[in-house]
Enzyme design. Structure first.
Site, mmCIF file in Angstrom:
data_model
loop_
_atom_site.group_PDB
_atom_site.id
_atom_site.type_symbol
_atom_site.label_atom_id
_atom_site.label_comp_id
_atom_site.label_asym_id
_atom_site.label_seq_id
_atom_site.Cartn_x
_atom_site.Cartn_y
_atom_site.Cartn_z
ATOM 1 N N GLU A 172 56.889 -11.551 77.561
ATOM 2 C CA GLU A 172 57.687 -11.796 78.771
ATOM 3 C C GLU A 172 56.688 -12.220 79.836
ATOM 4 O O GLU A 172 55.919 -11.398 80.329
ATOM 5 C CB GLU A 172 58.399 -10.507 79.208
ATOM 6 C CG GLU A 172 59.381 -9.949 78.207
ATOM 7 C CD GLU A 172 60.636 -10.789 78.117
ATOM 8 O OE1 GLU A 172 60.977 -11.484 79.096
ATOM 9 O OE2 GLU A 172 61.270 -10.766 77.058
ATOM 10 N N CYS A 225 73.671 -16.968 98.681
ATOM 11 C CA CYS A 225 72.506 -17.507 97.984
ATOM 12 C C CYS A 225 71.263 -16.686 98.332
ATOM 13 O O CYS A 225 70.954 -16.491 99.495
ATOM 14 C CB CYS A 225 72.259 -18.951 98.392
ATOM 15 S SG CYS A 225 73.720 -19.970 98.182
HETATM 16 P P1 NAD Z 1 48.325 -9.794 83.993
HETATM 17 O O1 NAD Z 1 48.677 -10.804 82.971
HETATM 18 O O2 NAD Z 1 47.101 -10.005 84.808
HETATM 19 O O3 NAD Z 1 48.134 -8.357 83.290
HETATM 20 C C1 NAD Z 1 49.157 -7.747 82.547
HETATM 21 C C2 NAD Z 1 48.551 -6.686 81.630
HETATM 22 O O4 NAD Z 1 47.734 -7.326 80.675
HETATM 23 C C3 NAD Z 1 47.674 -5.670 82.352
HETATM 24 O O5 NAD Z 1 47.964 -4.381 81.848
HETATM 25 C C4 NAD Z 1 46.258 -6.098 81.985
HETATM 26 O O6 NAD Z 1 45.361 -5.003 81.938
HETATM 27 C C5 NAD Z 1 46.474 -6.657 80.581
HETATM 28 N N1 NAD Z 1 45.460 -7.654 80.156
HETATM 29 C C6 NAD Z 1 44.728 -8.479 80.933
HETATM 30 N N2 NAD Z 1 43.914 -9.243 80.171
HETATM 31 C C7 NAD Z 1 44.163 -8.898 78.881
HETATM 32 C C8 NAD Z 1 43.638 -9.336 77.627
HETATM 33 N N3 NAD Z 1 42.704 -10.285 77.553
HETATM 34 N N4 NAD Z 1 44.139 -8.784 76.515
HETATM 35 C C9 NAD Z 1 45.104 -7.832 76.553
HETATM 36 N N5 NAD Z 1 45.619 -7.361 77.723
HETATM 37 C C10 NAD Z 1 45.156 -7.893 78.870
HETATM 38 O O7 NAD Z 1 49.604 -9.624 84.908
HETATM 39 P P2 NAD Z 1 49.805 -8.719 86.197
HETATM 40 O O8 NAD Z 1 49.056 -9.313 87.346
HETATM 41 O O9 NAD Z 1 49.574 -7.295 85.864
HETATM 42 O O10 NAD Z 1 51.375 -8.873 86.457
HETATM 43 C C11 NAD Z 1 51.937 -9.987 87.079
HETATM 44 C C12 NAD Z 1 52.437 -10.993 86.073
HETATM 45 O O11 NAD Z 1 53.432 -10.402 85.224
HETATM 46 C C13 NAD Z 1 53.115 -12.189 86.716
HETATM 47 O O12 NAD Z 1 52.679 -13.359 86.077
HETATM 48 C C14 NAD Z 1 54.594 -11.953 86.445
HETATM 49 O O13 NAD Z 1 55.383 -13.119 86.396
HETATM 50 C C15 NAD Z 1 54.558 -11.274 85.118
HETATM 51 N N6 NAD Z 1 55.787 -10.524 84.891
HETATM 52 C C16 NAD Z 1 56.717 -11.056 84.030
HETATM 53 C C17 NAD Z 1 57.943 -10.399 83.842
HETATM 54 C C18 NAD Z 1 58.997 -10.918 82.883
HETATM 55 O O14 NAD Z 1 59.962 -10.206 82.632
HETATM 56 N N7 NAD Z 1 58.865 -12.103 82.315
HETATM 57 C C19 NAD Z 1 58.189 -9.220 84.535
HETATM 58 C C20 NAD Z 1 57.205 -8.709 85.382
HETATM 59 C C21 NAD Z 1 56.002 -9.366 85.559
#
Ligand code: NAD
Length: 462
Positions: free
Chosen positions: A251, A269
């Protein structure tokens, strides 16, 4: 909350637990390292959280692997009893979770719906295990054939900072109900004594490297469910492919467009990150939108009257500010901007930003909206789809034909007609087109994504 010897200044009645949870025991990381969880409002540390090493991840995965056969072989009702218990524990602690999330992420307590959502997810999946069923077939002469659905084994769940409690539940609950054992990775505090058999749930907090990447490339993790940015999603998919081809569900990020047609009820909206409004109603819409969007109350997220907290940390604040600078260069700032106070960014609107600007193309993940105009429906669709991201799109119109036509053409996993994010339906699939994801989450869809399908062919002798 369980007791811990770790230092914290959260003001909780009891010390909060910030150690790793491996094989049924809270424990510090193998090298004793912690990271500070910072309150983004005061910018003071509130807790020191254990930071899992690769060795800790290996231990957690080994514990989950050892716990798997016994957990898999329980009846859905027996597994469900643990999930019900966890749901009840979460429900009891909702005000405390609201406070802790506010302290560690800046989320206003007035907006905290995550605890309820998490408890509901565990309650739902506590009963849903019974629905796991295969198919059968007599279509091959001389055979009775069937499929059965089986858990993968060890599943890893990696979640982002913005909705930790609910995303933990949306992944862990279906994974456990399906009979898998697991290894969620969390970036912030949020562990508690679950009462599950040792090894069934393990929580390893930490950063992408080494904690997350160790899970993504682990040879004994068979399925990985990730919510986060598309950038990290690509790294995880690469690590999964290079290790054991584990199944990945993702996601990812969004750059969600909303199309506002001239026959829409403009008062209904709401915000998306890109808004395309039909030229004939643009002025009227902008005035209404700015009134509503600008009415946010900025302040201490712990105060019940606050509706808009600070950015989660200094890095995210600087990131959003860099997009404000792009907006000011490429377009017209018509509301908001830097809060000039700690990590606050005001609800911000840019107008007339060229479609090839990075502000239109890239995910900001902050309170920044671009409002551009269109003349014709085809033009609106073309602009909305000109993105590598496709999580959620919205159409505001009273014309049913147009609503159906545009819903069909929009390249997004969810299309809201006269509604927008965060409107979702718990039993409908949620996920992204293009670089916004792989797979779908949502009650039965989540359960299915944690199950393998096996075909059993039974040859009959007569
Ligand atoms: P991020 O991708 O920086 O990190 C997410 C998680 O991944 C963290 O726990 C981080 O420690 C881990 N991570 C980072 N590098 C990794 C690697 N190389 N291997 C494995 N794990 C790793 O995202 P963020 O800043 O924590 O969150 C914001 C992002 O999440 C935004 O892009 C947002 O759109 C997305 N998001 C998507 C949804 C959805 O439902 N599609 C919902 C909420 C947030």
């Amino acid at each position: 909350m369980a007791q811990s010897d770790s230092q914290n200044t959260t003001g909780s009645p009891e010390p909060i637990e910030t150690r790793l949870f491996i094989n049924g025991e809270f424990q510090p990381s193998s090298d004793g390292k912690t990271f500070d969880s910072i309150n983004p409002f005061t910018r003071e540390p509130v807790a020191q959280v254990s930071q899992a090493t690769e060795e800790d991840v290996n231990k957690a995965v080994a514990a989950a692997k050892a716990a798997f056969p016994a957990w898999r072989d329980l009846s859905p009702a027996d597994r469900g009893a643990y999930l019900h218990r966890l749901a009840a524990l979460i429900r009891k602690a909702i005000p405390e979770f609201a406070r802790l999330e506010s302290l560690s992420t800046g989320k206003p307590v007035s907006r905290y719906i995550d605890g309820n959502a998490a408890a509901e997810s565990f309650s739902y999946f506590a009963e849903a295990g019974w629905t796991v069923q295969g198919t059968s077939s007599l279509n091959t002469p001389g055979h009775f054939n069937m499929t059965v659905k089986q858990p993968y084994g060890v599943v890893a769940c990696i979640i982002p900072w913005n909705v930790p409690m609910a995303f933990f539940a949306f992944k862990a609950a279906p994974a456990l109900a399906a009979g898998n054992t697991g290894c969620p990775q969390e970036q912030r505090e949020g562990t508690f004594d679950t009462g599950f058999p040792p090894g069934v749930i393990n929580v390893v907090s930490g950063f992408g490297t080494p904690t997350g990447s160790a899970l993504a490339s682990h040879m004994d993790v068979r399925c990985l469910s990730f919510t986060g940015s598309s950038f990290t999603g690509q790294k995880i998919q690469t690590a999964a492919a290079a290790s054991n081809m584990k199944v990945v569900h993702m996601e990812l990020g969004g750059k969600s467009p909303a199309l506002i047609f001239d026959d829409a009820d403009l008062k209904t909206c709401m915000a998306n990150s890109r808004i395309y409004v039909q030229e004939t109603v643009a002025e009227k819409f902008l005035a209404l939108f700015k009134d509503k969007y600008g009415a946010a109350t900025l302040g201490n997220p712990l105060e019940p009257g606050t509706s808009h907290g600070p950015q989660v940390d200094g890095m995210q604040y600087e990131r959003v500010k860099s997009y404000l600078a792009i907006g000011e260069k490429d377009g017209k700032l018509s509301m908001g901007g830097d809060g000039d106070d700690g990590y606050f960014i005001k609800p911000t609107v840019f107008q007339d930003v060229p479609e090839d600007s990075r502000l239109v193309k890239e995910e900001v993940f902050g309170p920044v909206v671009v409002i551009n105009t269109f003349k014709r429906e085809e033009e609106a669709i073309e602009k909305a789809n000109a993105s590598e991201l496709g999580l959620y799109a919205s159409v505001f119109t009273k014309d049913l034909d147009r609503a159906v036509r545009t819903s069909k053409l929009l390249e997004a996993g969810t299309v809201g007609v006269n509604c927008t994010s965060p409107s979702t339906a718990k039993d409908m699939p949620f996920g992204g087109y293009k670089m916004s994801g792989i797979g779908r989450e949502g009650f039965m869809h989540s359960l299915d994504s944690f199950l393998e399908t096996k075909t059993i062919l039974i040859k009959m002798s007569s």
